[in-house]
Design an enzyme around this catalytic site. Structure first.
Site, PDB file in Angstrom:
ATOM      1  N   ASP A  94       6.441 -53.651   1.237  1.00 30.82           N
ATOM      2  CA  ASP A  94       6.247 -55.099   1.118  1.00 30.82           C
ATOM      3  C   ASP A  94       7.292 -55.809   0.251  1.00 30.82           C
ATOM      4  O   ASP A  94       7.112 -56.972  -0.106  1.00 30.82           O
ATOM      5  CB  ASP A  94       4.828 -55.400   0.594  1.00 30.82           C
ATOM      6  CG  ASP A  94       4.540 -54.739  -0.754  1.00 30.82           C
ATOM      7  OD1 ASP A  94       5.423 -54.036  -1.271  1.00 30.82           O
ATOM      8  OD2 ASP A  94       3.425 -54.925  -1.269  1.00 30.82           O
TER       9      ASP A  94
ATOM     10  N   ARG B 149     -17.950 -42.172  19.389  1.00 33.02           N
ATOM     11  CA  ARG B 149     -18.134 -42.837  18.097  1.00 33.02           C
ATOM     12  C   ARG B 149     -17.062 -43.893  17.855  1.00 33.02           C
ATOM     13  O   ARG B 149     -16.021 -43.895  18.507  1.00 33.02           O
ATOM     14  CB  ARG B 149     -17.999 -41.809  16.963  1.00 33.02           C
ATOM     15  CG  ARG B 149     -19.210 -40.955  16.785  1.00 33.02           C
ATOM     16  CD  ARG B 149     -18.947 -39.905  15.714  1.00 33.02           C
ATOM     17  NE  ARG B 149     -20.162 -39.174  15.415  1.00 33.02           N
ATOM     18  CZ  ARG B 149     -20.190 -37.986  14.835  1.00 33.02           C
ATOM     19  NH1 ARG B 149     -19.068 -37.381  14.507  1.00 33.02           N
ATOM     20  NH2 ARG B 149     -21.339 -37.398  14.577  1.00 33.02           N
TER      21      ARG B 149
ATOM     22  N   MET C 172      -3.581 -47.387   3.118  1.00 32.98           N
ATOM     23  CA  MET C 172      -3.156 -48.231   1.999  1.00 32.98           C
ATOM     24  C   MET C 172      -2.459 -49.489   2.526  1.00 32.98           C
ATOM     25  O   MET C 172      -2.092 -49.564   3.694  1.00 32.98           O
ATOM     26  CB  MET C 172      -2.267 -47.447   1.045  1.00 32.98           C
ATOM     27  CG  MET C 172      -3.066 -46.481   0.179  1.00 32.98           C
ATOM     28  SD  MET C 172      -2.084 -45.790  -1.153  1.00 32.98           S
ATOM     29  CE  MET C 172      -3.326 -44.777  -1.969  1.00 32.98           C
ATOM     30  N   GLY C 173      -2.268 -50.413   1.636  1.00 29.70           N
ATOM     31  CA  GLY C 173      -1.697 -51.712   2.017  1.00 29.70           C
ATOM     32  C   GLY C 173      -2.491 -52.774   1.294  1.00 29.70           C
ATOM     33  O   GLY C 173      -3.533 -53.198   1.772  1.00 29.70           O
ATOM     34  N   ARG C 174      -1.993 -53.122   0.122  1.00 29.73           N
ATOM     35  CA  ARG C 174      -2.727 -54.048  -0.750  1.00 29.73           C
ATOM     36  C   ARG C 174      -2.667 -55.477  -0.203  1.00 29.73           C
ATOM     37  O   ARG C 174      -3.706 -56.106   0.011  1.00 29.73           O
ATOM     38  CB  ARG C 174      -2.085 -53.967  -2.138  1.00 29.73           C
ATOM     39  CG  ARG C 174      -2.700 -54.760  -3.201  1.00 29.73           C
ATOM     40  CD  ARG C 174      -2.066 -54.418  -4.529  1.00 29.73           C
ATOM     41  NE  ARG C 174      -2.545 -53.158  -5.038  1.00 29.73           N
ATOM     42  CZ  ARG C 174      -3.723 -52.987  -5.636  1.00 29.73           C
ATOM     43  NH1 ARG C 174      -4.534 -54.013  -5.799  1.00 29.73           N
ATOM     44  NH2 ARG C 174      -4.094 -51.802  -6.068  1.00 29.73           N
TER      45      ARG C 174
ATOM     46  N   HIS D  69      -4.561 -41.035  -0.985  1.00 29.37           N
ATOM     47  CA  HIS D  69      -3.267 -40.603  -1.527  1.00 29.37           C
ATOM     48  C   HIS D  69      -2.583 -39.542  -0.689  1.00 29.37           C
ATOM     49  O   HIS D  69      -1.429 -39.184  -0.992  1.00 29.37           O
ATOM     50  CB  HIS D  69      -3.445 -40.153  -2.974  1.00 29.37           C
ATOM     51  CG  HIS D  69      -3.857 -41.292  -3.862  1.00 29.37           C
ATOM     52  ND1 HIS D  69      -5.147 -41.746  -3.913  1.00 29.37           N
ATOM     53  CD2 HIS D  69      -3.132 -42.100  -4.666  1.00 29.37           C
ATOM     54  CE1 HIS D  69      -5.208 -42.782  -4.732  1.00 29.37           C
ATOM     55  NE2 HIS D  69      -4.002 -43.024  -5.205  1.00 29.37           N
ATOM     56  N   VAL D  70      -3.245 -39.069   0.364  1.00 27.50           N
ATOM     57  CA  VAL D  70      -2.577 -38.149   1.297  1.00 27.50           C
ATOM     58  C   VAL D  70      -1.321 -38.829   1.852  1.00 27.50           C
ATOM     59  O   VAL D  70      -0.311 -38.183   2.113  1.00 27.50           O
ATOM     60  CB  VAL D  70      -3.547 -37.775   2.445  1.00 27.50           C
ATOM     61  CG1 VAL D  70      -2.843 -36.998   3.540  1.00 27.50           C
ATOM     62  CG2 VAL D  70      -4.714 -36.971   1.899  1.00 27.50           C
ATOM     63  N   GLN D  71      -1.402 -40.166   1.981  1.00 30.91           N
ATOM     64  CA  GLN D  71      -0.260 -40.933   2.508  1.00 30.91           C
ATOM     65  C   GLN D  71       0.949 -40.893   1.585  1.00 30.91           C
ATOM     66  O   GLN D  71       2.059 -41.222   1.977  1.00 30.91           O
ATOM     67  CB  GLN D  71      -0.641 -42.426   2.659  1.00 30.91           C
ATOM     68  CG  GLN D  71      -1.639 -42.695   3.723  1.00 30.91           C
ATOM     69  CD  GLN D  71      -2.388 -44.006   3.465  1.00 30.91           C
ATOM     70  OE1 GLN D  71      -2.065 -45.020   4.042  1.00 30.91           O
ATOM     71  NE2 GLN D  71      -3.402 -43.976   2.620  1.00 30.91           N
TER      72      GLN D  71
ATOM     73  N   ASP E  55       3.867 -49.343   0.768  1.00 30.33           N
ATOM     74  CA  ASP E  55       3.389 -50.606   1.357  1.00 30.33           C
ATOM     75  C   ASP E  55       4.502 -51.342   2.120  1.00 30.33           C
ATOM     76  O   ASP E  55       4.213 -52.217   2.932  1.00 30.33           O
ATOM     77  CB  ASP E  55       2.833 -51.529   0.264  1.00 30.33           C
ATOM     78  CG  ASP E  55       1.513 -51.022  -0.299  1.00 30.33           C
ATOM     79  OD1 ASP E  55       1.064 -49.953   0.135  1.00 30.33           O
ATOM     80  OD2 ASP E  55       0.932 -51.694  -1.171  1.00 30.33           O
TER      81      ASP E  55
ATOM     82  N   ARG F  43     -17.879 -43.771  11.820  1.00 24.52           N
ATOM     83  CA  ARG F  43     -17.456 -42.905  10.712  1.00 24.52           C
ATOM     84  C   ARG F  43     -16.158 -43.443  10.111  1.00 24.52           C
ATOM     85  O   ARG F  43     -15.326 -44.011  10.805  1.00 24.52           O
ATOM     86  CB  ARG F  43     -17.189 -41.488  11.214  1.00 24.52           C
ATOM     87  CG  ARG F  43     -18.418 -40.786  11.708  1.00 24.52           C
ATOM     88  CD  ARG F  43     -19.257 -40.320  10.523  1.00 24.52           C
ATOM     89  NE  ARG F  43     -20.177 -39.277  10.920  1.00 24.52           N
ATOM     90  CZ  ARG F  43     -21.391 -39.478  11.434  1.00 24.52           C
ATOM     91  NH1 ARG F  43     -21.814 -40.710  11.623  1.00 24.52           N
ATOM     92  NH2 ARG F  43     -22.157 -38.447  11.751  1.00 24.52           N
TER      93      ARG F  43
ATOM     94  N   ASP G 271       7.322 -53.641  -6.573  1.00 24.47           N
ATOM     95  CA  ASP G 271       7.524 -54.953  -7.213  1.00 24.47           C
ATOM     96  C   ASP G 271       7.205 -54.945  -8.704  1.00 24.47           C
ATOM     97  O   ASP G 271       7.896 -55.614  -9.481  1.00 24.47           O
ATOM     98  CB  ASP G 271       6.741 -56.048  -6.475  1.00 24.47           C
ATOM     99  CG  ASP G 271       5.258 -55.753  -6.360  1.00 24.47           C
ATOM    100  OD1 ASP G 271       4.843 -54.608  -6.632  1.00 24.47           O
ATOM    101  OD2 ASP G 271       4.495 -56.665  -5.990  1.00 24.47           O
TER     102      ASP G 271
ATOM    103  N   THR H 252       8.137 -48.100  -2.072  1.00 25.74           N
ATOM    104  CA  THR H 252       6.693 -48.330  -2.009  1.00 25.74           C
ATOM    105  C   THR H 252       6.232 -48.042  -0.589  1.00 25.74           C
ATOM    106  O   THR H 252       6.866 -48.504   0.373  1.00 25.74           O
ATOM    107  CB  THR H 252       6.300 -49.775  -2.397  1.00 25.74           C
ATOM    108  OG1 THR H 252       4.974 -50.030  -1.897  1.00 25.74           O
ATOM    109  CG2 THR H 252       7.215 -50.846  -1.828  1.00 25.74           C
TER     110      THR H 252
ATOM    111  N   GLU I 295      -6.566 -51.241   3.309  1.00 21.68           N
ATOM    112  CA  GLU I 295      -7.516 -51.340   2.190  1.00 21.68           C
ATOM    113  C   GLU I 295      -7.658 -52.786   1.698  1.00 21.68           C
ATOM    114  O   GLU I 295      -8.687 -53.168   1.155  1.00 21.68           O
ATOM    115  CB  GLU I 295      -7.060 -50.451   1.031  1.00 21.68           C
ATOM    116  CG  GLU I 295      -5.683 -50.863   0.514  1.00 21.68           C
ATOM    117  CD  GLU I 295      -5.138 -50.042  -0.632  1.00 21.68           C
ATOM    118  OE1 GLU I 295      -5.842 -49.153  -1.144  1.00 21.68           O
ATOM    119  OE2 GLU I 295      -3.983 -50.308  -1.021  1.00 21.68           O
TER     120      GLU I 295
ATOM    121  N   GLY J 262       3.226 -46.513  -8.124  1.00 25.05           N
ATOM    122  CA  GLY J 262       2.665 -45.496  -7.236  1.00 25.05           C
ATOM    123  C   GLY J 262       3.772 -44.664  -6.633  1.00 25.05           C
ATOM    124  O   GLY J 262       4.788 -45.202  -6.208  1.00 25.05           O
TER     125      GLY J 262
ATOM    126  N   ARG K 187       2.114 -46.550 -14.481  1.00 23.49           N
ATOM    127  CA  ARG K 187       2.074 -48.003 -14.247  1.00 23.49           C
ATOM    128  C   ARG K 187       2.186 -48.736 -15.585  1.00 23.49           C
ATOM    129  O   ARG K 187       1.597 -49.795 -15.768  1.00 23.49           O
ATOM    130  CB  ARG K 187       0.812 -48.371 -13.490  1.00 23.49           C
ATOM    131  CG  ARG K 187       0.753 -47.806 -12.073  1.00 23.49           C
ATOM    132  CD  ARG K 187      -0.350 -48.445 -11.249  1.00 23.49           C
ATOM    133  NE  ARG K 187      -0.535 -47.807  -9.954  1.00 23.49           N
ATOM    134  CZ  ARG K 187       0.137 -48.139  -8.859  1.00 23.49           C
ATOM    135  NH1 ARG K 187       1.039 -49.084  -8.892  1.00 23.49           N
ATOM    136  NH2 ARG K 187      -0.127 -47.518  -7.714  1.00 23.49           N
TER     137      ARG K 187
END
Ligand code: F6P
Length: 341
Positions: A128, A161, A168-170, A272-274, A126, A266, A102, A124, A221, A10, A71
């Site tokens: 991580d 609201r 993201m963040g798997r 993917h803006v990140q 993430d 909401r 990784d 990455t 996520e 990514g 990938r």
């Protein structure tokens, strides 16, 4: 010395800053650099072009990667590794600099058994990868997420609201944690700790009792409620490294919270803006330093290792350690964030 340079997995902001640094430092050492297109796919399919001073001019501030990414996993392609070895030989490439997370660095590590000399650069959003305090792209992603939280705050309070921001963040909740602290989130839900829905509801009700008629939740996520086995997925398909496409936890949460609290809820999936846009100052400097460090490592023969930065100092770490697991969120840090719920 001829260095092959590739970017895999990514993308994120500041990869181009790292490419520029590798090329500039390598040329300074009188090395040649060849760009391998589309990550490991370029080595399997022989897609390369020389990188010069001119190729890396004007790219420092731009997102994405001028080399393209994929990938692709050569170990999952028929004769993939043989083709990698043939192409390395055909282009007389002595060493590879590999920019990625990784999976991309994992391929580099496995190729060491075949005599391929690789140096890694952690990239990455993430954040991580173990052994480095920061990976390229993370700081920019966090900045984007924090900006989104600031914007969601005003509309949340105007409409009374619950606003959920899915980031993201798997397997690691760094983006959620850091943006949540900086953006004043009322709940931060991360993959490391399955959450109790009742606790989330209780925090919202507590805010209601204090006269605060809105709540902001940031959720990774990869987060899931206690008792649920699988992460929420957006598709059944898996990539060449076996990862499912994640998605859906924010929608699920919105439905549950609306039903339990009565507040309209909401969801904003930042997606993917990140990963795009102009990199932050921190990311540009980090990428530049790690790029220069990677070429130093090639020069010193420090192969099968990854460049890293700890406590603001550059270093290198053996791949065996950098790929041994996942750098998850520091629990003390996470508990500190809960003070502000
Ligand atoms: O690996 C980094 C990452 O940003 C993950 O947080 C996310 O799950 C994944 O990439 C999404 O990748 P893709 O570009 O394939 O949708």
């Amino acid at each position: 010395m001829k260095i092959g340079l590739l970017t895999g997995g990514g993308d994120s902001s500041a990869i181009n800053a790292a490419i520029r640094a590798v090329v500039r430092k390598a040329l300074d050492e009188h090395y040649e650099v060849v760009g391998i297109m589309q990550g490991w796919r370029g080595l399997v399919e022989n897609m390369m072009e020389p990188l010069t001073m001119r190729s890396v001019s004007g790219i420092l501030h731009s997102g994405g990667t001028i080399l393209g990414t994929s990938r692709t996993n050569p170990f999952k392609i028929d004769n993939g590794v043989d083709r990698v070895l043939e192409n390395l030989k055909a282009h007389s490439i002595d060493a590879l600099v590999v920019i990625g997370g990784d999976d991309t660095n994992g391929v580099a590590h496995r190729l060491a058994e075949f005599g391929v000399k690789c140096v890694g650069i952690p990239q990455t959003i993430d954040n991580d990868l173990p052994g480095t305090d920061y990976s390229i792209g993370f700081d920019t992603a966090v900045e984007v997420a924090c900006d989104a939280l600031d914007k969601l705050h005003t509309t949340a309070s105007s409409h009374h609201r619950i606003m959920i921001l899915q980031v993201m963040g798997r397997d690691a909740g760094w983006i959620a944690l850091i943006s949540g602290i900086a953006g004043g989130a009322d709940n931060i839900l991360i993959p490391e700790i399955p959450f109790l829905l009742e606790e989330v509801v209780e925090r919202i009700e507590m805010r209601r009792r204090l006269g605060k008629e809105f709540s902001i939740i940031v959720v990774s996520e990869g987060a899931k409620p206690l008792g649920r086995q699988e992460q929420f997925t957006a598709s059944e398909r898996r990539d060449a490294f076996g990862h499912a496409r994640l998605g859906g936890v924010g929608n699920w949460l919105a439905g549950e919270l609306e039903a339990r609290t009565g507040y309209e809820s909401r969801i904003t999936d930042l997606g993917h803006v990140q990963r795009g846009g102009s990199p932050t100052v921190f990311d540009r400097v980090l990428a530049t330093r790690l790029g220069v460090q990677a070429v130093e490592m090639v020069k010193n023969g420090a192969f099968d290792q990854m460049a890293c930065m700890c406590r603001n100092e550059l270093n290198s770490i053996p791949y065996s350690e950098a790929l041994a697991g996942i750098k998850t969120v520091d629990m003390q840090f996470y508990e500190m964030a809960m003070l502000f719920y």
